[in-house]
Motif scaffolding. Structure first.
Motif, PDB file in Angstrom:
ATOM      1  N   CYS A 128      96.585  27.907-110.284  1.00  0.00           N
ATOM      2  CA  CYS A 128      95.373  27.757-111.083  1.00  0.00           C
ATOM      3  C   CYS A 128      95.386  28.825-112.175  1.00  0.00           C
ATOM      4  O   CYS A 128      95.453  30.017-111.883  1.00  0.00           O
ATOM      5  N   LEU A 129      95.330  28.408-113.435  1.00  0.00           N
ATOM      6  CA  LEU A 129      95.381  29.375-114.533  1.00  0.00           C
ATOM      7  C   LEU A 129      94.083  30.151-114.708  1.00  0.00           C
ATOM      8  O   LEU A 129      94.107  31.298-115.165  1.00  0.00           O
ATOM      9  N   ALA A 130      92.943  29.569-114.326  1.00  0.00           N
ATOM     10  CA  ALA A 130      91.669  30.294-114.441  1.00  0.00           C
ATOM     11  C   ALA A 130      91.690  31.530-113.546  1.00  0.00           C
ATOM     12  O   ALA A 130      91.270  32.621-113.966  1.00  0.00           O
ATOM     13  N   THR A 131      92.194  31.379-112.328  1.00  0.00           N
ATOM     14  CA  THR A 131      92.262  32.541-111.433  1.00  0.00           C
ATOM     15  C   THR A 131      93.378  33.492-111.869  1.00  0.00           C
ATOM     16  O   THR A 131      93.194  34.704-111.868  1.00  0.00           O
ATOM     17  N   TYR A 132      94.500  32.942-112.243  1.00  0.00           N
ATOM     18  CA  TYR A 132      95.637  33.760-112.672  1.00  0.00           C
ATOM     19  C   TYR A 132      95.251  34.674-113.838  1.00  0.00           C
ATOM     20  O   TYR A 132      95.589  35.850-113.854  1.00  0.00           O
ATOM     21  N   ASN A 133      94.523  34.118-114.799  1.00  0.00           N
ATOM     22  CA  ASN A 133      94.099  34.905-115.963  1.00  0.00           C
ATOM     23  C   ASN A 133      93.041  35.944-115.613  1.00  0.00           C
ATOM     24  O   ASN A 133      92.755  36.829-116.417  1.00  0.00           O
ATOM     25  N   ASN A 134      92.468  35.841-114.402  1.00  0.00           N
ATOM     26  CA  ASN A 134      91.492  36.825-113.928  1.00  0.00           C
ATOM     27  C   ASN A 134      92.057  37.716-112.832  1.00  0.00           C
ATOM     28  O   ASN A 134      91.311  38.354-112.090  1.00  0.00           O
ATOM     29  N   GLY A 135      93.381  37.734-112.706  1.00  0.00           N
ATOM     30  CA  GLY A 135      94.043  38.624-111.752  1.00  0.00           C
ATOM     31  C   GLY A 135      93.989  38.166-110.310  1.00  0.00           C
ATOM     32  O   GLY A 135      94.203  38.957-109.396  1.00  0.00           O
ATOM     33  N   ILE A 136      93.703  36.901-110.086  1.00  0.00           N
ATOM     34  CA  ILE A 136      93.620  36.346-108.734  1.00  0.00           C
ATOM     35  C   ILE A 136      94.723  35.303-108.582  1.00  0.00           C
ATOM     36  O   ILE A 136      94.895  34.449-109.450  1.00  0.00           O
ATOM     37  N   LEU A 137      95.444  35.373-107.472  1.00  0.00           N
ATOM     38  CA  LEU A 137      96.470  34.365-107.212  1.00  0.00           C
ATOM     39  C   LEU A 137      95.870  33.242-106.377  1.00  0.00           C
ATOM     40  O   LEU A 137      95.377  33.464-105.268  1.00  0.00           O
ATOM     41  N   HIS A 138      95.866  32.049-106.937  1.00  0.00           N
ATOM     42  CA  HIS A 138      95.375  30.864-106.226  1.00  0.00           C
ATOM     43  C   HIS A 138      96.264  29.692-106.633  1.00  0.00           C
ATOM     44  O   HIS A 138      96.415  29.401-107.819  1.00  0.00           O
ATOM     45  N   GLY A 139      96.862  29.073-105.636  1.00  0.00           N
ATOM     46  CA  GLY A 139      97.730  27.944-105.912  1.00  0.00           C
ATOM     47  C   GLY A 139      98.150  27.273-104.626  1.00  0.00           C
ATOM     48  O   GLY A 139      97.650  27.595-103.553  1.00  0.00           O
ATOM     49  N   ARG A 140      99.103  26.343-104.739  1.00  0.00           N
ATOM     50  CA  ARG A 140      99.522  25.583-103.567  1.00  0.00           C
ATOM     51  C   ARG A 140     100.944  25.065-103.772  1.00  0.00           C
ATOM     52  O   ARG A 140     101.310  24.631-104.857  1.00  0.00           O
ATOM     53  N   TRP A 141     101.746  25.104-102.696  1.00  0.00           N
ATOM     54  CA  TRP A 141     103.034  24.434-102.692  1.00  0.00           C
ATOM     55  C   TRP A 141     102.777  22.945-102.493  1.00  0.00           C
ATOM     56  O   TRP A 141     102.020  22.548-101.604  1.00  0.00           O
ATOM     57  N   ILE A 142     103.408  22.116-103.320  1.00  0.00           N
ATOM     58  CA  ILE A 142     103.185  20.679-103.282  1.00  0.00           C
ATOM     59  C   ILE A 142     104.529  19.958-103.165  1.00  0.00           C
ATOM     60  O   ILE A 142     105.480  20.273-103.882  1.00  0.00           O
ATOM     61  N   SER A 180      89.366  26.377-106.205  1.00  0.00           N
ATOM     62  CA  SER A 180      89.535  27.637-106.921  1.00  0.00           C
ATOM     63  C   SER A 180      88.282  28.506-106.801  1.00  0.00           C
ATOM     64  O   SER A 180      87.167  27.994-106.867  1.00  0.00           O
ATOM     65  N   PRO A 181      88.459  29.817-106.674  1.00  0.00           N
ATOM     66  CA  PRO A 181      87.296  30.709-106.669  1.00  0.00           C
ATOM     67  C   PRO A 181      86.614  30.823-108.043  1.00  0.00           C
ATOM     68  O   PRO A 181      85.510  31.333-108.140  1.00  0.00           O
ATOM     69  N   ILE A 182      87.266  30.307-109.083  1.00  0.00           N
ATOM     70  CA  ILE A 182      86.668  30.268-110.421  1.00  0.00           C
ATOM     71  C   ILE A 182      86.114  28.853-110.624  1.00  0.00           C
ATOM     72  O   ILE A 182      86.857  27.877-110.632  1.00  0.00           O
ATOM     73  N   ALA A 183      84.804  28.745-110.797  1.00  0.00           N
ATOM     74  CA  ALA A 183      84.156  27.444-110.947  1.00  0.00           C
ATOM     75  C   ALA A 183      84.655  26.729-112.206  1.00  0.00           C
ATOM     76  O   ALA A 183      84.861  27.344-113.252  1.00  0.00           O
ATOM     77  N   GLY A 184      84.870  25.431-112.094  1.00  0.00           N
ATOM     78  CA  GLY A 184      85.258  24.616-113.231  1.00  0.00           C
ATOM     79  C   GLY A 184      86.705  24.755-113.660  1.00  0.00           C
ATOM     80  O   GLY A 184      87.060  24.366-114.773  1.00  0.00           O
ATOM     81  N   ALA A 185      87.550  25.295-112.797  1.00  0.00           N
ATOM     82  CA  ALA A 185      88.973  25.465-113.137  1.00  0.00           C
ATOM     83  C   ALA A 185      89.594  24.105-113.431  1.00  0.00           C
ATOM     84  O   ALA A 185      89.405  23.146-112.687  1.00  0.00           O
ATOM     85  N   GLU A 186      90.346  24.025-114.545  1.00  0.00           N
ATOM     86  CA  GLU A 186      90.955  22.757-114.950  1.00  0.00           C
ATOM     87  C   GLU A 186      92.443  22.860-115.256  1.00  0.00           C
ATOM     88  O   GLU A 186      93.157  21.869-115.174  1.00  0.00           O
TER      89      GLU A 186
END
Length: 157
Positions: free
Chosen positions: A13-27, A47-53
């Motif tokens: 998720c780039l919204a979290t990444y740009n805020n210093g938080i790692l959030h993602g998933r192996w798919i 995502s912990p950041i609302a509205g992540a797109e």
């Protein structure tokens, strides 16, 4: 599509990444495009950041040496497996038929011409590498474009 080995991508998720938080998933990349997009949507919804797109592919496994661009489209990620039908055929293509990564198919045609033909300097301007590239794609190769000026070339024979 089924795979005999694990082929997967890590989507972040780039919204979290740009805020210093790692959030993602192996798919699992052996799923169809819609299922992969569904998993990405679920990851973004959690995502912990609302509205992540927005997302990016930050890692990949099992692609046998082919690079997967950070911003590759899901269609492009699954194209190689879909083209060959199963992992064994795709692995053979990677090991035996992979020509490399180029900026364009015209670059492949130019390199191939330079390696196989002695062209006098006064005739170099008459060589149409774009047209040669179109013929190569129709007759001799599979080309997968993973990002801007990044094409992976596989000989079809």
């Amino acid at each position: 599509m089924t795979c005999q080995a694990e082929i997967r991508i890590y989507v972040a998720c780039l919204a979290t990444y740009n805020n210093g938080i790692l959030h993602g998933r192996w798919i699992d990349a052996c799923q169809d495009d819609d299922d992969i997009r569904g998993e990405i949507a679920a990851m973004l919804a959690a995502s912990p950041i609302a509205g992540a797109e927005e997302y990016a592919i930050h890692d990949h496994e099992g692609f046998e040496g082919a690079s997967v661009s950070e911003y590759a489209g899901i269609d492009e990620v699954t194209e190689l497996l879909a083209y060959f039908g199963d992992l064994d055929d795709a692995r053979t293509a990677m090991e035996d038929h992979y020509a490399g990564v180029y900026r364009s198919v015209a670059d492949v045609a130019e390199e191939l011409t330079g390696e196989t033909t002695e062209i006098p300097d006064n005739l170099r301007f008459y060589i149409d590498c774009e047209r040669m590239a179109r013929d190569l794609v129709v007759n001799d190769m599979l080309v997968i474009e993973l990002s801007f000026e990044e094409v992976h070339v596989f000989w079809s024979h």
